[in-house]
Design a protein around this motif. Sequence first.
Motif, mmCIF file in Angstrom:
data_model
loop_
_atom_site.group_PDB
_atom_site.id
_atom_site.type_symbol
_atom_site.label_atom_id
_atom_site.label_comp_id
_atom_site.label_asym_id
_atom_site.label_seq_id
_atom_site.Cartn_x
_atom_site.Cartn_y
_atom_site.Cartn_z
ATOM 1 N N LEU A 101 2.989 5.177 1.887
ATOM 2 C CA LEU A 101 3.449 4.749 0.577
ATOM 3 C C LEU A 101 2.720 5.625 -0.440
ATOM 4 C CD1 LEU A 101 5.164 2.328 -0.489
ATOM 5 C CD2 LEU A 101 3.062 1.005 -0.565
ATOM 6 N N GLY A 102 3.412 6.018 -1.488
ATOM 7 C CA GLY A 102 2.743 6.802 -2.522
ATOM 8 C C GLY A 102 3.250 6.384 -3.880
ATOM 9 N N VAL A 103 2.332 6.295 -4.845
ATOM 10 C CA VAL A 103 2.755 5.932 -6.201
ATOM 11 C C VAL A 103 2.197 6.925 -7.213
ATOM 12 C CG1 VAL A 103 3.161 3.464 -5.852
ATOM 13 C CG2 VAL A 103 0.852 4.243 -6.371
ATOM 14 N N GLN A 104 3.036 7.316 -8.157
ATOM 15 C CA GLN A 104 2.602 8.221 -9.217
ATOM 16 C C GLN A 104 1.822 7.453 -10.281
ATOM 17 O OE1 GLN A 104 3.055 11.839 -9.500
ATOM 18 N NE2 GLN A 104 1.389 11.136 -10.802
ATOM 19 N N PHE A 105 2.165 6.183 -10.463
ATOM 20 C CA PHE A 105 1.494 5.375 -11.485
ATOM 21 C C PHE A 105 0.151 4.868 -10.968
ATOM 22 C CE2 PHE A 105 4.703 2.736 -9.282
ATOM 23 C CZ PHE A 105 3.896 1.784 -8.695
ATOM 24 N N HIS A 106 -0.608 4.246 -11.875
ATOM 25 C CA HIS A 106 -1.919 3.713 -11.503
ATOM 26 C C HIS A 106 -1.861 2.193 -11.426
ATOM 27 C CE1 HIS A 106 -4.377 7.382 -11.698
ATOM 28 N NE2 HIS A 106 -3.428 7.786 -12.539
ATOM 29 N N PRO A 107 -1.711 1.626 -10.229
ATOM 30 C CA PRO A 107 -1.666 0.160 -10.141
ATOM 31 C C PRO A 107 -2.954 -0.472 -10.654
ATOM 32 C CG PRO A 107 -1.751 1.162 -7.940
ATOM 33 C CD PRO A 107 -1.540 2.264 -8.918
ATOM 34 N N GLU A 108 -4.084 0.236 -10.466
ATOM 35 C CA GLU A 108 -5.382 -0.315 -10.876
ATOM 36 C C GLU A 108 -5.532 -0.384 -12.395
ATOM 37 O OE1 GLU A 108 -4.823 2.681 -9.896
ATOM 38 O OE2 GLU A 108 -6.296 4.141 -10.617
ATOM 39 N N LYS A 109 -4.601 0.265 -13.136
ATOM 40 C CA LYS A 109 -4.654 0.247 -14.597
ATOM 41 C C LYS A 109 -3.429 -0.463 -15.170
ATOM 42 C CE LYS A 109 -8.384 2.270 -14.937
ATOM 43 N NZ LYS A 109 -9.489 1.539 -15.556
ATOM 44 N N SER A 110 -2.631 -1.082 -14.313
ATOM 45 C CA SER A 110 -1.345 -1.620 -14.757
ATOM 46 C C SER A 110 -1.322 -3.134 -14.880
ATOM 47 C CB SER A 110 -0.226 -1.155 -13.825
ATOM 48 O OG SER A 110 -0.080 0.247 -13.885
ATOM 49 N N GLN A 111 -2.472 -3.692 -15.234
ATOM 50 C CA GLN A 111 -2.588 -5.129 -15.472
ATOM 51 C C GLN A 111 -1.832 -5.954 -14.436
ATOM 52 O OE1 GLN A 111 -1.574 -5.316 -19.670
ATOM 53 N NE2 GLN A 111 -3.712 -5.268 -20.245
ATOM 54 N N LEU A 112 -0.958 -6.873 -14.899
ATOM 55 C CA LEU A 112 -0.311 -7.823 -13.993
ATOM 56 C C LEU A 112 0.650 -7.182 -12.998
ATOM 57 C CD1 LEU A 112 -1.034 -10.751 -14.026
ATOM 58 C CD2 LEU A 112 1.148 -11.242 -15.153
ATOM 59 N N SER A 113 1.442 -6.191 -13.471
ATOM 60 C CA SER A 113 2.387 -5.571 -12.539
ATOM 61 C C SER A 113 1.626 -4.769 -11.483
ATOM 62 C CB SER A 113 3.430 -4.724 -13.265
ATOM 63 O OG SER A 113 2.865 -3.987 -14.297
ATOM 64 N N GLY A 114 0.478 -4.211 -11.875
ATOM 65 C CA GLY A 114 -0.353 -3.478 -10.924
ATOM 66 C C GLY A 114 -0.911 -4.410 -9.859
ATOM 67 N N LYS A 115 -1.316 -5.588 -10.302
ATOM 68 C CA LYS A 115 -1.859 -6.589 -9.388
ATOM 69 C C LYS A 115 -0.787 -7.012 -8.372
ATOM 70 C CE LYS A 115 -4.156 -11.090 -9.532
ATOM 71 N NZ LYS A 115 -4.748 -12.114 -10.397
ATOM 72 N N LYS A 116 0.436 -7.231 -8.896
ATOM 73 C CA LYS A 116 1.545 -7.618 -8.018
ATOM 74 C C LYS A 116 1.815 -6.533 -6.985
ATOM 75 C CE LYS A 116 4.437 -10.400 -11.037
ATOM 76 N NZ LYS A 116 5.648 -10.244 -11.855
ATOM 77 N N PHE A 117 1.778 -5.277 -7.436
ATOM 78 C CA PHE A 117 2.024 -4.177 -6.515
ATOM 79 C C PHE A 117 0.956 -4.136 -5.421
ATOM 80 C CE2 PHE A 117 0.926 -0.004 -4.968
ATOM 81 C CZ PHE A 117 2.128 0.410 -4.413
ATOM 82 N N LEU A 118 -0.317 -4.287 -5.812
ATOM 83 C CA LEU A 118 -1.397 -4.223 -4.820
ATOM 84 C C LEU A 118 -1.277 -5.367 -3.813
ATOM 85 C CD1 LEU A 118 -4.400 -3.180 -7.103
ATOM 86 C CD2 LEU A 118 -3.177 -1.742 -5.463
ATOM 87 N N GLN A 119 -0.894 -6.548 -4.306
ATOM 88 C CA GLN A 119 -0.726 -7.682 -3.389
ATOM 89 C C GLN A 119 0.428 -7.420 -2.428
ATOM 90 O OE1 GLN A 119 -0.529 -10.883 -6.254
ATOM 91 N NE2 GLN A 119 -2.706 -11.308 -6.015
ATOM 92 N N GLN A 120 1.445 -6.748 -2.943
ATOM 93 C CA GLN A 120 2.572 -6.382 -2.104
ATOM 94 C C GLN A 120 2.116 -5.391 -1.024
ATOM 95 O OE1 GLN A 120 5.402 -7.527 -1.583
ATOM 96 N NE2 GLN A 120 6.048 -5.856 -0.224
ATOM 97 N N PHE A 121 1.236 -4.485 -1.412
ATOM 98 C CA PHE A 121 0.677 -3.525 -0.451
ATOM 99 C C PHE A 121 -0.151 -4.262 0.620
ATOM 100 C CE2 PHE A 121 -3.013 -0.683 0.586
ATOM 101 C CZ PHE A 121 -2.324 0.181 1.428
ATOM 102 N N PHE A 122 -0.879 -5.302 0.195
ATOM 103 C CA PHE A 122 -1.683 -6.077 1.154
ATOM 104 C C PHE A 122 -0.794 -6.704 2.229
ATOM 105 C CE2 PHE A 122 -5.010 -7.240 -2.335
ATOM 106 C CZ PHE A 122 -5.513 -5.955 -2.269
ATOM 107 N N SER A 123 0.349 -7.220 1.800
ATOM 108 C CA SER A 123 1.161 -7.970 2.765
ATOM 109 C C SER A 123 2.211 -7.099 3.461
ATOM 110 C CB SER A 123 1.827 -9.173 2.077
ATOM 111 O OG SER A 123 2.521 -8.734 0.949
ATOM 112 N N TRP A 124 2.318 -5.843 3.062
ATOM 113 C CA TRP A 124 3.343 -4.961 3.620
ATOM 114 C C TRP A 124 3.030 -4.577 5.064
ATOM 115 C CZ3 TRP A 124 3.253 0.912 3.519
ATOM 116 C CH2 TRP A 124 4.479 1.448 3.958
ATOM 117 N N THR A 125 3.989 -4.769 5.922
ATOM 118 C CA THR A 125 3.848 -4.318 7.313
ATOM 119 C C THR A 125 4.958 -3.315 7.616
ATOM 120 O OG1 THR A 125 5.019 -6.326 7.894
ATOM 121 C CG2 THR A 125 2.669 -6.294 8.370
ATOM 122 N N PRO A 126 4.621 -2.051 7.700
ATOM 123 C CA PRO A 126 5.650 -1.020 7.886
ATOM 124 C C PRO A 126 6.318 -1.107 9.264
ATOM 125 C CG PRO A 126 3.454 -0.023 7.882
ATOM 126 C CD PRO A 126 3.254 -1.470 7.600
#
Lengths: 213, 256
Positions: free
Chosen positions: A188-213
């Motif tokens: 997975l690769g993202v151009q944006f910075h989830p760590e700087k994207s407040q709530l939407s960044g948090k949602k993305f990181l949680q999605q990454f936690f639960s993602w099973t490829p």
Amino acid sequence: MNIVIIDYKSGNLASLKNSLENAALNFKKNIKIIISNNPEVISKADKLILPGVGDFLNCRKQLLKIIGMKETIEEYIKKKSRPFLGICVGMQLMGNISYERGKNKGLELIDADVIKINNEVNNIRVPHMGWNNIKVKKNLDKGFLSLDSSDFYFVHSYHMKCNNDNDILASVEYGEELVAAVCKDNILGVQFHPEKSQLSGKKFLQQFFSWTP
Amino acid sequence: MLKIRIIPCLDVKDGRVVKGINFFDLKDAGDPVEQAQIYDEQGADELCFLDITASLEKRDILLDVVNKTAKKCFMPLTVGGGIKSVKDIKTLLYSGADKVSINSAAIYKPELIKEAADRFGSQCIVIAIDAKKTAKKNLKSGYEVFSHGGTKETNIDVIEWAKKSVNLGAGEILLTSMDSDGTKKGFNIDLTKKVTATVNTPVIASGGVGELKHFTEGATETNASGLLAASVFHYGKFSITEVKRELHKNGVSVRI
């Protein structure tokens, strides 16, 4: 679950660690965030993150300077079972070639080139800096789909041009349609910075936690 | 679509928040970390700290403030004030700043911009310009760059300086109108337009906000990428949420 952030002296990793820890709060699984440059620790990660700020050439040099790092990353990815996330230049490093400060080879994990954002269009300023909404292009799962049209924080002058449309997970409009996220197998690769994207960044990181490829 | 950024700025002295009128006459109030969190909750798009600590031995307090803020706010943080060297920049970035804004040091040593951009990337190098109207004939734009917190004339044209900083590697210009700052009469539209027409990096307009409508003016009458304000937010005249609602109502694309 051990999430390892690869430390190759590319800027401050504390904000990334902080935001991952924040996203991990109230998460069902016990998550441990580790910052490491040790290939042995990296190869044992349950999830691996390649960050990156600044320019491609510096990042590439710093990363490949660590003995065994390239092989460890390649080996980790080849197994295809555990997720790998590249952020900003960390994503661009996955491409074939970057044209930032000359012409430099990437890790060739995604069939893409990294080129300068076209700023000859009306009021397109470079860097592309600030909050912009993404468009999810690929139906990976509901979690990623739910991020459609969310705003994320971007800051980049170069962008990834994928040769295979199927690798594009999300796009962003900036004068033209740019790649905002890529996904291929367990990568997975993202151009944006989830760590700087407040709530939407948090949602993305949680999605990454639960993602099973 | 890229949204216009609303950026609250906190002037910090010895680890405490202050905000002056016309750059002088400072008033004390507030803990910067707490303030930052309030802005974070209100949906600020970015946060700016301007350190006005004079004594060198007290400068480490700022690093602690930056560090604590970065732990609690998950948004971009720009830190400026007193930055003189690549080492200063490195220390701030490693304390948790995402961008640094350089003012006087870049004027007297422009090669610092190139050195810093090569080392850390243009994306984190902001050049802060304090601009003041001038009648000097050699300064064609009609605006002069001032250094040292707006106290020293430099005899440099604002447009020339903006162009030069970007050529050297600056990734953003933080443009403060000294004539407007503290007046509550609105952004200097003429100045902002002149600079955004000159450079193709993002430009942040600063100085002069007093009413909600000033944000709309700044957003619709210039090509600024961001609008910065300090006192109106700090003294609670209105919240960031209110500013965004107002902009949205007026058809400006904001992040809500």
